[in-house]
Design an enzyme around this catalytic site. Structure first.
Site, mmCIF file in Angstrom:
data_model
loop_
_atom_site.group_PDB
_atom_site.id
_atom_site.type_symbol
_atom_site.label_atom_id
_atom_site.label_comp_id
_atom_site.label_asym_id
_atom_site.label_seq_id
_atom_site.Cartn_x
_atom_site.Cartn_y
_atom_site.Cartn_z
ATOM 1 C CG ASP A 55 -12.166 -7.002 -0.211
ATOM 2 O OD1 ASP A 55 -11.025 -6.565 0.043
ATOM 3 O OD2 ASP A 55 -13.089 -7.008 0.626
ATOM 4 C CD GLU A 94 -2.598 -1.301 2.607
ATOM 5 O OE1 GLU A 94 -3.723 -1.831 2.655
ATOM 6 O OE2 GLU A 94 -1.969 -0.978 3.649
ATOM 7 C CG MET A 141 -8.487 -6.192 8.909
ATOM 8 S SD MET A 141 -7.497 -7.612 8.369
ATOM 9 C CE MET A 141 -6.846 -8.220 9.906
ATOM 10 C CD GLU A 142 -4.874 -2.289 9.025
ATOM 11 O OE1 GLU A 142 -5.648 -1.764 8.198
ATOM 12 O OE2 GLU A 142 -4.385 -3.417 8.872
#
Ligand code: SAH
Length: 234
Positions: free
Chosen positions: A197, A12, A173-174
């Site tokens: 996704d 990323e 997730m963060e």
């Protein structure tokens, strides 16, 4: 202006680090696994802090993101934190692969803590974003969405229930962990999230994520380049 990116995965951050010719300061956060890259852009100082790796893979998730954000704020004193990364989103909301969103708030979607309202409220988080986030989205033509964070890549029915009940649109997730730490320091946070996704596509998330990671990260770099330009013009 001091701008500090908090990023979970090398994939990323890499296109962005290369774009600005950022240099790593090895060992800056030693003994923590976080890695720091820096560059000057005009009068502004630009930092990228990566969560780091363990056993050869990126440290994704809330714990590593909290450690990275805490250390970055204490050591670098940024004026603005930007949490940039990939996410899942919903086709039903009109999302498509590699769409870039600006977050309009951040919450946790997998903390099911029974109790009174105070416990429930604290579990969800619902952290505020930098007050100029809508301006960034409007000026550069990005959609806005609510970031929801959990500790897993897949989505269980109870996650979906909480996401839907709270108007969530993006799944990562963060995000909320970074928002939590920023809230403790009153450091403004801007979320920039690119879709790898679609949670309601019926496809296996990891396959879809892996297939689209490169494309989403390229879109993320292009978006961040425009955001940096916009920020340093202020
Ligand atoms: N083994 C994979 C793990 C990636 S985990 C790898 O190293 O390639 C997924 C990362 O992308 C996390 O940092 C998370 O923030 C983000 N992400 C992308 N799509 C997601 C989704 N649908 N749900 C949760 N996190 C997602």
């Amino acid at each position: 202006m001091k701008i500090c990116y908090i990023v979970a995965m090398v994939a990323e951050a890499k296109p962005f680090i290369e774009r600005y010719g950022m240099k790593e300061k090895p060992g800056f956060f030693s003994p923590l696994p976080c890695r720091m890259y820096e560059a000057k852009v005009g009068e502004s100082e630009l930092y990228v802090v990566l969560n780091g790796q363990q056993n050869g893979s990126d440290l994704v998730g809330c714990e590593a993101a909290s450690v990275a954000t805490l250390s970055a704020i204490e050591r670098l004193h940024p004026d603005l934190v930007i949490n940039s990364g990939t996410c899942g989103a919903f086709r039903a909301d009109g999302a498509d692969i590699a769409d870039v969103y600006i977050g309009n708030s951040a919450m946790f979607h997998d903390r099911r803590v029974p109790g009174d309202d105070a416990w429930g409220t604290q579990s969800l988080g619902n952290y505020a974003v930098w007050h100029r986030s809508p301006e960034v989205a409007e000026a550069l033509g990005f959609k806005m969405g609510k970031v929801t964070t959990g500790s897993s890549l897949d989505m269980q029915p109870c996650d979906l229930e909480i996401i839907k009940a709270n108007g969530g649109q993006l799944k990562d997730m963060e995000g909320a962990a970074v928002g939590f730490v920023c809230s403790l320091f009153s450091t403004p946070i801007l979320y920039v999230k690119s879709v790898t996704d679609l949670c309601d596509s019926g496809t296996e998330t990891f396959d879809e994520f892996s297939r689209n990671l490169g494309k989403a990260c390229e879109a993320l770099k292009n978006a961040n380049e425009r955001i940096i330009e916009w920020l340093i013009e202020r």
